[in-house]
Scaffold this active site. Structure first.
Site, mmCIF file in Angstrom:
data_model
loop_
_atom_site.group_PDB
_atom_site.id
_atom_site.type_symbol
_atom_site.label_atom_id
_atom_site.label_comp_id
_atom_site.label_asym_id
_atom_site.label_seq_id
_atom_site.Cartn_x
_atom_site.Cartn_y
_atom_site.Cartn_z
ATOM 1 N N CYS A 1 0.437 12.357 0.246
ATOM 2 C CA CYS A 1 0.207 10.941 -0.020
ATOM 3 C C CYS A 1 -0.697 10.343 1.065
ATOM 4 O O CYS A 1 -1.838 10.748 1.195
ATOM 5 C CB CYS A 1 1.529 10.197 -0.187
ATOM 6 S SG CYS A 1 1.342 8.563 -0.964
ATOM 7 N N HIS B 1 3.940 13.246 -4.559
ATOM 8 C CA HIS B 1 4.993 13.658 -3.627
ATOM 9 C C HIS B 1 5.682 14.906 -4.153
ATOM 10 O O HIS B 1 6.579 14.815 -4.989
ATOM 11 C CB HIS B 1 6.013 12.530 -3.460
ATOM 12 C CG HIS B 1 5.495 11.358 -2.701
ATOM 13 N ND1 HIS B 1 5.560 11.274 -1.330
ATOM 14 C CD2 HIS B 1 4.867 10.233 -3.118
ATOM 15 C CE1 HIS B 1 5.008 10.143 -0.932
ATOM 16 N NE2 HIS B 1 4.580 9.495 -2.000
ATOM 17 N N GLU C 1 7.837 16.644 -2.712
ATOM 18 C CA GLU C 1 9.248 16.608 -2.303
ATOM 19 C C GLU C 1 10.097 15.738 -3.221
ATOM 20 O O GLU C 1 11.329 15.768 -3.138
ATOM 21 C CB GLU C 1 9.361 16.141 -0.852
ATOM 22 C CG GLU C 1 9.166 14.661 -0.607
ATOM 23 C CD GLU C 1 7.726 14.180 -0.632
ATOM 24 O OE1 GLU C 1 7.520 12.990 -0.337
ATOM 25 O OE2 GLU C 1 6.819 14.979 -0.942
#
Length: 195
Positions: free
Chosen positions: A76, A177, A179
């Site tokens: 990001c 993202h 994650e």
């Protein structure tokens, strides 16, 4: 060992949790020595690009990052800081990826920020090994990197086609993202760890 660069940008905990789920050994650090000696490096980030870049410059970590030779993943804002510059500030960045970061224009079919699940395509990297075209990942951003020769994945928000991921030499970046992107994101992180 994976070094997660600590430069007062948000989103650290979710990156740590994702790496823990994969059984990876990591250290959250601002130490140039630890970062240089790590097997892999992750530059996460949520927040304002200009403030984040100022933090990196004050600590000298921007110079450390630019000289790394192991695989580096920017996430990001972390990826945006590796571009030439950003309209968010505006600010000049590290210049590793050959593109600039611009703000989305709000349209009836494209709200700002671009937030939620969206598909990625034109997957051109070992980072996406085993993934299908059109895989869905999670985005939260108002600024985006333009298309360039470093683009390894794309996404469309309204009429804007932008770089969802970038690569130059040992540097990788995702605007989304991983994650927070479920099994697809876990696969991307696992592929990064296997580079």
């Amino acid at each position: 060992m994976i070094a997660i660069i600590d430069y007062e940008a948000g989103n650290i905990c979710s990156v740590e949790n994702a790496l823990s789920r994969l059984g990876a050994t990591y250290e959250l650090t601002a130490s140039p020595e630890v970062i240089r000696e790590a097997d892999k490096v992750i530059l996460p980030g949520v927040g304002n690009a200009a403030k984040a870049m100022e933090s990196l410059r004050q600590s000298g970590l921007n110079e450390v990052i630019a000289r790394l030779r192991q695989p580096v993943l920017g996430i990001c804002v972390g990826m945006q800081l590796m571009c030439r510059g950003s309209e968010e500030g505006p600010v000049e960045c590290m210049g590793l990826f050959d593109t600039r970061v611009r703000r989305f224009t709000e349209m009836p079919d494209a709200k700002v920020p671009h937030m939620g699940w969206n598909s990625i395509g034109n997957l051109e990297s070992k980072l996406f090994k085993g993934l299908s075209e059109g895989s869905f990942v999670y985005f939260v951003h108002s600024y985006f990197p333009g298309l360039c020769t470093d683009t390894i994945a794309t996404c469309r928000h309204g009429s804007t086609l932008f770089s969802a991921a970038l690569r130059w030499e040992n540097f990788y970046g995702t605007q989304f993202h991983p994650e927070k992107s479920g099994s697809v994101g876990s696969a991307i992180l696992q592929n990064f760890l296997a580079l």
